[in-house]
Design an enzyme around this catalytic site. Sequence first.
Site, PDB file in Angstrom:
ATOM      1  N   ARG A 297      -7.622   8.465   5.399  1.00 27.26           N
ATOM      2  CA  ARG A 297      -7.759   7.109   4.862  1.00 27.26           C
ATOM      3  C   ARG A 297      -6.834   6.124   5.564  1.00 27.26           C
ATOM      4  NH1 ARG A 297      -5.291  10.517   1.137  1.00 27.26           N
ATOM      5  NH2 ARG A 297      -3.458   9.770  -0.032  1.00 27.26           N
TER       6      ARG A 297
ATOM      7  N   GLU B 213       1.265   9.991   1.978  1.00 25.93           N
ATOM      8  CA  GLU B 213       1.494   9.579   0.595  1.00 25.93           C
ATOM      9  C   GLU B 213       2.443  10.566  -0.088  1.00 25.93           C
ATOM     10  OE1 GLU B 213       2.053   7.760  -1.806  1.00 25.93           O
ATOM     11  OE2 GLU B 213       0.078   6.936  -2.307  1.00 25.93           O
TER      12      GLU B 213
ATOM     13  N   HIS C 280       0.606   4.560   3.252  1.00 23.96           N
ATOM     14  CA  HIS C 280       0.172   4.757   1.872  1.00 23.96           C
ATOM     15  C   HIS C 280       1.083   3.991   0.916  1.00 23.96           C
ATOM     16  CE1 HIS C 280      -2.407   8.071   3.310  1.00 23.96           C
ATOM     17  NE2 HIS C 280      -1.454   8.174   4.212  1.00 23.96           N
TER      18      HIS C 280
END
Length: 228
Positions: free
Chosen positions: A59, A86, A181
């Site tokens: 992502r 993250e 993130h």
Amino acid sequence: MKLVMVRHGQSLWNLENRFTGWTDIDLSENGIREAHEAGQLLKANGYTFDLAFTSVLVRANRTLNIILEELGETDIPIKYSWRLNERHYGALQGLNKDDTRAKYGAEQVRIWRRSADVRPPSLEKDDPRYPGNDAKYKDLTPEQLPLTEHLLDTVDRAVEYWNSDIKPALLEGKKCIIAAHGNSIRALVKYLENIGTAEIMNVEIPTGKPLVYELDDKTLAFVKKYYL
């Protein structure tokens, strides 16, 4: 000097309101749109880059690639590191946040999500979600493979990467962008601004919004920040 940080666009699990952490989830259609808009905004404001940093999660990678496509800078070097991943949400990964609030209470979930020094429940090493099962992390030591993390754990690894890779590039005069993130950016924000563990609970990082840090050219001391 200016440093740009962008949280990835909305992911499929952001859309489904699930804890994601190190689970490798792609962008939603809205997240793709957010990434294009971020690139267009950077281009409209005259930003160019020499070097990009990102995590090893799709992502963030896809967000960065879309931004660089919009800028016409797909040929710049990209450095990937798990240290920009993250925060690892442990046994919460994959769970719906509303369901988790119903089970544990809204305040407990808020503490797990936002506090700096409280870890969510841990995974077991035989859990399929354990990152040691992922080939991306085959070179990490057992100590580097989290079973769960709080924000200060994420700060430790993100700041280590800041000192080893990002800071030297900035001091060389390179124009840098970081696509990462919510919590790895919060970790860098906490470090750059020396924000306390209580205050960082209230810091939100929106998806797909370029965050610009102006830093002293010689010391990289924080001067000011703003969103484009």
